[in-house]
Structures are given as structure tokens and as C-alpha cells.
Design an enzyme around this catalytic site. Sequence first.
Site, PDB file in Angstrom:
ATOM      1  N   SER A   1     -12.768   1.021  12.097  1.00  0.00           N
ATOM      2  CA  SER A   1     -12.239   1.064  13.459  1.00  0.00           C
ATOM      3  C   SER A   1     -12.520   2.420  14.083  1.00  0.00           C
ATOM      4  O   SER A   1     -12.557   3.454  13.377  1.00  0.00           O
ATOM      5  CB  SER A   1     -10.724   0.832  13.391  1.00  0.00           C
ATOM      6  OG  SER A   1     -10.122   1.204  14.609  1.00  0.00           O
TER       7      SER A   1
ATOM      8  N   LYS B   1      -7.737   2.959   7.154  1.00  0.00           N
ATOM      9  CA  LYS B   1      -9.173   2.720   7.431  1.00  0.00           C
ATOM     10  C   LYS B   1      -9.988   3.940   7.015  1.00  0.00           C
ATOM     11  O   LYS B   1     -11.079   3.811   6.438  1.00  0.00           O
ATOM     12  CB  LYS B   1      -9.393   2.422   8.920  1.00  0.00           C
ATOM     13  CG  LYS B   1      -8.794   1.113   9.384  1.00  0.00           C
ATOM     14  CD  LYS B   1      -9.552  -0.066   8.812  1.00  0.00           C
ATOM     15  CE  LYS B   1      -8.955  -1.393   9.235  1.00  0.00           C
ATOM     16  NZ  LYS B   1      -9.460  -2.520   8.466  1.00  0.00           N
TER      17      LYS B   1
ATOM     18  N   TYR C   1      -1.954   2.867   9.664  1.00  0.00           N
ATOM     19  CA  TYR C   1      -3.046   1.894   9.811  1.00  0.00           C
ATOM     20  C   TYR C   1      -4.382   2.634   9.896  1.00  0.00           C
ATOM     21  O   TYR C   1      -5.317   2.355   9.144  1.00  0.00           O
ATOM     22  CB  TYR C   1      -2.838   1.024  11.059  1.00  0.00           C
ATOM     23  CG  TYR C   1      -4.091   0.276  11.445  1.00  0.00           C
ATOM     24  CD1 TYR C   1      -4.553  -0.774  10.663  1.00  0.00           C
ATOM     25  CD2 TYR C   1      -4.847   0.651  12.566  1.00  0.00           C
ATOM     26  CE1 TYR C   1      -5.730  -1.442  10.983  1.00  0.00           C
ATOM     27  CE2 TYR C   1      -6.020  -0.004  12.889  1.00  0.00           C
ATOM     28  CZ  TYR C   1      -6.461  -1.051  12.102  1.00  0.00           C
ATOM     29  OH  TYR C   1      -7.630  -1.699  12.419  1.00  0.00           O
TER      30      TYR C   1
HETATM   31  P1  NAD Z   1      -6.385 -10.783  11.879  1.00  0.00           P
HETATM   32  O1  NAD Z   1      -5.012 -10.398  11.476  1.00  0.00           O
HETATM   33  O2  NAD Z   1      -6.564 -11.889  12.849  1.00  0.00           O
HETATM   34  O3  NAD Z   1      -7.271 -11.118  10.582  1.00  0.00           O
HETATM   35  C1  NAD Z   1      -7.042 -10.507   9.339  1.00  0.00           C
HETATM   36  C2  NAD Z   1      -6.961 -11.623   8.320  1.00  0.00           C
HETATM   37  O4  NAD Z   1      -6.746 -11.062   7.034  1.00  0.00           O
HETATM   38  C3  NAD Z   1      -5.813 -12.588   8.588  1.00  0.00           C
HETATM   39  O5  NAD Z   1      -6.336 -13.900   8.590  1.00  0.00           O
HETATM   40  C4  NAD Z   1      -4.854 -12.373   7.407  1.00  0.00           C
HETATM   41  O6  NAD Z   1      -4.187 -13.569   7.055  1.00  0.00           O
HETATM   42  C5  NAD Z   1      -5.799 -11.867   6.338  1.00  0.00           C
HETATM   43  N1  NAD Z   1      -5.193 -10.979   5.338  1.00  0.00           N
HETATM   44  C6  NAD Z   1      -4.413  -9.890   5.551  1.00  0.00           C
HETATM   45  N2  NAD Z   1      -4.066  -9.334   4.365  1.00  0.00           N
HETATM   46  C7  NAD Z   1      -4.650 -10.082   3.388  1.00  0.00           C
HETATM   47  C8  NAD Z   1      -4.667 -10.007   1.977  1.00  0.00           C
HETATM   48  N3  NAD Z   1      -3.991  -9.049   1.329  1.00  0.00           N
HETATM   49  N4  NAD Z   1      -5.375 -10.914   1.301  1.00  0.00           N
HETATM   50  C9  NAD Z   1      -6.062 -11.895   1.946  1.00  0.00           C
HETATM   51  N5  NAD Z   1      -6.062 -12.019   3.277  1.00  0.00           N
HETATM   52  C10 NAD Z   1      -5.371 -11.118   4.007  1.00  0.00           C
HETATM   53  O7  NAD Z   1      -7.098  -9.458  12.406  1.00  0.00           O
HETATM   54  P2  NAD Z   1      -8.515  -9.268  13.095  1.00  0.00           P
HETATM   55  O8  NAD Z   1      -8.285  -8.790  14.474  1.00  0.00           O
HETATM   56  O9  NAD Z   1      -9.357 -10.466  12.868  1.00  0.00           O
HETATM   57  O10 NAD Z   1      -9.050  -8.042  12.265  1.00  0.00           O
HETATM   58  C11 NAD Z   1      -9.908  -8.180  11.149  1.00  0.00           C
HETATM   59  C12 NAD Z   1     -10.184  -6.801  10.592  1.00  0.00           C
HETATM   60  O11 NAD Z   1     -10.732  -5.972  11.601  1.00  0.00           O
HETATM   61  C13 NAD Z   1      -8.930  -6.076  10.089  1.00  0.00           C
HETATM   62  O12 NAD Z   1      -9.262  -5.371   8.911  1.00  0.00           O
HETATM   63  C14 NAD Z   1      -8.616  -5.112  11.208  1.00  0.00           C
HETATM   64  O13 NAD Z   1      -7.939  -3.967  10.761  1.00  0.00           O
HETATM   65  C15 NAD Z   1     -10.014  -4.755  11.698  1.00  0.00           C
HETATM   66  N6  NAD Z   1     -10.043  -4.284  13.085  1.00  0.00           N
HETATM   67  C16 NAD Z   1      -9.538  -5.086  14.080  1.00  0.00           C
HETATM   68  C17 NAD Z   1      -9.530  -4.638  15.382  1.00  0.00           C
HETATM   69  C18 NAD Z   1      -8.955  -5.487  16.498  1.00  0.00           C
HETATM   70  O14 NAD Z   1      -8.739  -4.959  17.598  1.00  0.00           O
HETATM   71  N7  NAD Z   1      -8.730  -6.778  16.298  1.00  0.00           N
HETATM   72  C19 NAD Z   1     -10.048  -3.368  15.689  1.00  0.00           C
HETATM   73  C20 NAD Z   1     -10.568  -2.587  14.655  1.00  0.00           C
HETATM   74  C21 NAD Z   1     -10.560  -3.064  13.346  1.00  0.00           C
END
Ligand code: NAD
Length: 338
Positions: A124, A153, A149
Amino acid sequence: MKVLITGGAGYIGTHCLVELMQAGLVPVVLDNLCNASPDALARVEQITGQQPIFIEGDIRDHRALELAFQAHRPSAVLHLAGLKSVGESVDKPLEYYDNNVVGTLQLLRTMREFDCHRMVFSSSATVYGDPATLPIAEDAPTGGTTNPYGTSKYVIERILQDWAAADSEAQVIALRYFNPVGAHASGLIGEDPQGLPNNLMPFIQRVASGSLERLNIFGDDYDTPDGTGVRDYLHVVDLAQGHLAALQRMEQPEAEGFHAVNLGTGNGISVLQMVKAFEAASGQAVPYSIAPRRPGDIASCFADARHAQEFLGWQARHTLESMCSDAWRWQQFAESRT
Ligand code: NAD
Ligand code: UDP
């Protein structure tokens, strides 16, 4: 190519699934469903005509990982699983480090056991903290994170760098996402946060639909053109295509080692610009009030997107208008289900 997608049932994961399946790759989803539902995978099937392979399991559960690797022998991992709420991470730091950092260590351990050396990681722009210069390039300092958080990362990136240094076959691409928004053009998958949304776009979507009364704009006295915060919003389908480009890059020469790549458009958009764009795309009013600044927020953040173009051959293509109109189509679908 078989690819394990941890967190593949979530917002970004389902969009990655669609792009990978449409490109002929075979994704295997491992997700504990803590922030997702199997319905989303059924809607991926509706879009692609193929049923994604799904394993319900937790990345901290070594046995579950071993079973998944034994059954599918993936040649690469898209590592998206993680907890992602900045505010919640301040209240629950141990849960965040356990889920995100310990989970990644378990995953790396299992990859080593099964001779799997390729990982694309969901990092991120938060790893840059408050940037000294804009746009932000990949060689800008990292680590000035302000919440657990963001620190999780940053720590994971450091672990991946050390792993890549120790394993001459390792290929790691840490994709530093800027602000993913929008939804698949079908309107069948998107982001549907539980409770009150923290992020700007889902909040605007709910104000436009009438399910929330008004948006609070957190500060109009920043040093930005209109005083409101500036971010680099990118369409989630562009983001998903960035993951496909990263996987394809790993098939090319000189992909060994650790590489950090920004995924952003390179354009800064203010909160007020986003409100106006959403009103135009949806035809709905988005009433707002000016509220105090949100603690921890920075004024501006946008990417230098040149390395993504040079290293991955990727650039964002969707317009702000399509980010808003696709988000609006998804919002209407999501609310029609409840
Ligand atoms: P999201 O919460 O929709 O998806 C994350 C998924 O991981 C979920 O389906 C959840 O059930 C699963 N999960 C969480 N912990 C778990 C575990 N211990 N074992 C198995 N599954 C697990 O979030 P997203 O927006 O799709 O984000 C995906 C990734 O991208 C994350 O790592 C997030 O930190 C990163 N990210 C997201 C954003 C954003 O704005 N959405 C920005 C930067 C980084
Ligand atoms: N923001 C806002 N009201 C909200 C949510 C966000 O004014 O209800 C602003 C926030 O201050 C920032 C921008 O919108 O300037 C993007 O915030 P978001 O939380 O979506 O992303 P991040 O700050 O994590 O980049």
C-alpha cells in the site's frame, strides 16, 4: 499457470479472479471469509462462466496451507489476505500483526516447503507515510507509518526483501496500491463494507443512494488546490490487471529478487472533485458538510506511475467518470440484494 490467491473472495481478490480467469490462468482461492462471502465467488462465476476453485481456510493455519499446496501445487501466489481497516488496527494492533505478519510468515514457510518462489503482494502507498515530495516514486523513504495496519505492510515488505535476498530463485513484486475504487462494469462485484464505511468512495456511494444522510469532508484547509485532501484513485479493474501484468512479468528475464511497484494513475483528485464527479456520474446529489481534519490524514498523496509502465508494461486506463459510474452501478445492485 495455477495461482493461489489468498484473500481471493474479497473486494480486490474477486476482481483479480475475473482478470486471471479471462486470461486463461487457473486461480485457487484461499480465504477464511472473515470479510467476504461465497456469494461474491458465485457472481465471479456469473461473469466468467467458470467456477473458481475455493478453499475456506486461514493463512495462519499451516495445515490448511499445506493441504492447499499439496492439492494444487501453485507456481505463484497472489497474497491479498489481510485485515485492512486503519482505525481498527489502532484499537487491535496484536490482531493486525498476527493476521497480516504472522499469516505471511506461515505462507512463506509453506511456499518454501513446496518449492514455490513467486509472490505478488498487496502492499500500500501507506508505507510511504507522509511523503516529502510528490509524485511519490518507489525509491522514496518508507517506514514512516502512523498506524499498525500501515506498519504491518511495511514489516511484510521488509520480510519479503530478506526472503528474496536469501533465496536466489525468489521473485517478489510488492504492489503499492494507491486508492482503489469502483467496481466491475457488470455491477455484480464490488466493495460492500460492513457498517459505516471508513473510506471516501463507499461513503459517497451510500450518501448518493440515500442510505446515509451526508458526507463529512475531513478538512478544507489543507495546502491543496481546493483545500480538501488529494489522493490517487484508481479503478479496481486496472488494479486487477496490474496483478496479471506482475504475474506475466515473472515469466520474463530479470524478474528475480524483490521489486516494489506503485499502482496508481499518477493524478491527484481532491475530495470535492470526487464528490462532483460522483454526482455527475450518478445523477444523484451528494450533500456534504465540512468537518475537522481526520487525525493521521495527510494532505496529498499520488503516485509516480512510470516504474509500473517500464517494469510491468502496465498503466491505468479507466477514467474518473468510469470509476464513479461503475461504483454507482454496483451500489445499486448491492442495495437491491438487502
Ligand atoms: P478485503 O477485506 O475485501 O479482502 C481481504 C480478504 O482477505 C477478505 O476476503 C478476507 O476474508 C480475507 N482474509 C483476511 N484475513 C485472512 C486470513 N487470515 N486468512 C485467509 N483469508 C483472510 O480487502 P481488499 O480491499 O480486497 O484488500 C485486499 C488486500 O489489499 C489487503 O491485503 C489490503 O490490505 C490491501 N490493500 C487494500 C487497499 C484498499 O483500499 N482496498 C489499499 C491498499 C492495500
Ligand atoms: N475523506 C473524507 N470523508 C470521509 C472519508 C474520507 O473527507 O468520510 C477524505 C480523507 O480525509 C482523505 C480522502 O477522503 O482526504 C481519502 O480517504 P480514504 O480514507 O478513502 O483513503 P486514505 O486516506 O486512506 O488514502
